[in-house]
Design an enzyme around this catalytic site. Structure first.
Site, PDB file in Angstrom:
ATOM      1  CB  SER A 224      88.739  79.335 105.918  1.00 36.91           C
ATOM      2  OG  SER A 224      89.905  79.450 106.706  1.00 36.91           O
ATOM      3  CE1 TYR A 237      90.514  82.502 102.072  1.00 36.63           C
ATOM      4  CE2 TYR A 237      91.054  81.863 104.317  1.00 36.63           C
ATOM      5  CZ  TYR A 237      90.604  81.529 103.054  1.00 36.63           C
ATOM      6  OH  TYR A 237      90.258  80.237 102.784  1.00 36.63           O
TER       7      TYR A 237
END
Ligand SMILES: *[C@@H]1O[C@H](CO)[C@@H](O)[C@H](O)[C@H]1NC(C)=O
Length: 412
Positions: A224, A237
């Site tokens: 990501s 995250y």
């Protein structure tokens, strides 16, 4: 020295930035150097010519350059894949929904022998794969945080492959347990993200590497942009994806002698099963409110925490439902003779990296803040301070009457 006027220095700075940018691009292995280098050098020459002409022309050129870059990225995309898919086996993790599910279908349709791992064998995603997939597709139940289950998947895969190796491992399984300011994020959020995104992926990769090396195959990891850039409210995250990025980047060096290519895919925001699960995020929100210490909750304010949740949900709602740019890059990473080390998949993600790589921190920070969660509320304790710059008396008053802060402000 008097001969050198200010415009000269500005000019020199601009040319330095352009040439420096070109050099940086060539050095950065993850970008295809040729066309970009030509574009940058072309821009440099044009700037030289236009400088004498006028300043607006220069600004126009910069804007044109930016527009060109964006169009060029989104229009061309990765070149067509060449290697045949037939006879190649691929294992994909996290195929219950989202990228994994879509990739399993696409790779199956291309002729790969697909091993699709799911958390829930009886879930909708798994059943759909079993119903619609070809006879080459095998669905396996694996929770990647459970080493015994990963080992079992290896045995099942080997049983089907016989003496053949595994051409591709697509590390897709990942979670975002929750989001929010780091101080407000529970340790279970940090650990949960690490456990799946980092340790889980690490475990699967180590386990299947002998089969991948045997085939001189590919490892494709879905990461990501949050693993490279500090997106507000995504510390847990993002940190797990940052660890994952470094692991896969290191693996790339180490597996080069084995003839194994390692690629990382960095998708922009997409609608996947997890991200649009309203029930899940509401549960996480409730649990967070119950778990935070009263002092912390008082300083930040429950409305602040709730606003973050609402903003995140509306952001997830606007996400792109068409996952094909990501599955396309997975196919490219598996079948191109020379796959890229990094793939930026989806609209806007190239621009994000451009700003992150070439603009000052002040600008890229503001960009991330504006792009992602446009918070209107500041933490409650700060509202008291900034609302009125009066001292202790007022603070005292508010602390005695937390529920009516806004009204009190107006009265005062
Ligand atoms: C959404 O989250 C809830 C709560 O965690 C879970 O029970 C449910 O299975 C999820 N739904 C989907 C479609 O993943």
């Amino acid at each position: 020295m008097d001969d050198y006027a200010l415009p000269f220095w500005v000019h020199l700075a601009v040319v330095t930035v352009l040439v420096g940018g070109a050099v940086k691009k060539v050095l950065a292995s993850h970008l295809s150097a040729g066309p970009t280098l030509v574009a940058w050098l072309g821009a440099t020459v044009l700037v030289e010519r236009l400088w004498a002409f006028c300043l607006p022309a220069l600004l126009l050129l910069v804007l044109l350059g930016l527009a060109y870059r964006l169009c060029w990225r989104s229009r061309t995309g990765p070149p067509t894949a060449i290697l045949p898919a037939e006879g190649k086996a691929v294992l994909i993790t996290g195929c219950d929904s989202g990228f994994g599910h879509a990739a399993a279908k696409r790779l199956d349709a291309l002729g790969f022998e697909v091993f699709a791992t799911v958390m829930d064998l009886t879930g909708d995603g798994a059943r759909e794969l079993q119903r619609t997939g070809s006879s080459r597709l095998t669905v396996l139940q694996v929770d990647i945080t459970q080493p015994q289950q990963v080992q079992q998947a290896l045995l099942d895969t080997k049983a089907k492959l016989g003496l053949r190796g595994l051409w591709g491992l697509v590390n897709n399984a990942g979670v975002c347990v929750n989001f929010g300011d780091a101080e407000l994020s529970l340790m279970s959020n940090f650990r949960g993200c690490m456990e799946v995104n980092f340790f889980g992926t690490l475990c699967v990769t180590k386990c299947f590497l002998p089969l991948i090396r045997q085939a001189k195959g590919r490892i494709v990891t879905i990461s990501s942009p949050a693993g490279d850039q500090p997106f507000p409210c995504l510390a847990a995250y993002g940190a797990s994806k940052a660890a994952l990025n470094l692991f896969t980047d290191t693996l790339r060096h180490e597996l080069e002698p084995w003839g194994v290519h390692v690629s990382t895919v960095l998708p922009s925001s997409y609608k996947t099963g997890h991200s649009s699960n309203h029930t899940y995020w509401e549960q996480q929100h409730k649990q967070l409110l119950q778990s935070l210490s009263p002092a912390l909750l008082d300083e930040y304010g429950e409305d602040y925490v709730t606003e973050t949740k609402d903003l995140f949900q509306s952001f997830a709602k606007q996400a792109n439902p068409d996952l094909s740019p990501v599955t396309g890059t997975i196919v490219h990473a598996l079948l191109a003779p020379q796959p890229q080390a990094r793939y930026y998949a989806g609209p806007g993600v190239g621009l994000m990296y451009f700003i992150h790589s070439y603009c000052p921190f002040s600008l890229s920070n503001r960009f991330l803040q504006k792009l992602f969660l446009k918070k209107k509320l500041v933490p409650r304790a700060l509202r008291k301070q900034s609302g009125l710059e009066v001292g202790l008396d007022l603070d005292h008053l508010y602390n005695n009457n937390n529920n009516n802060n806004e009204e009190k402000l107006q009265q005062l």
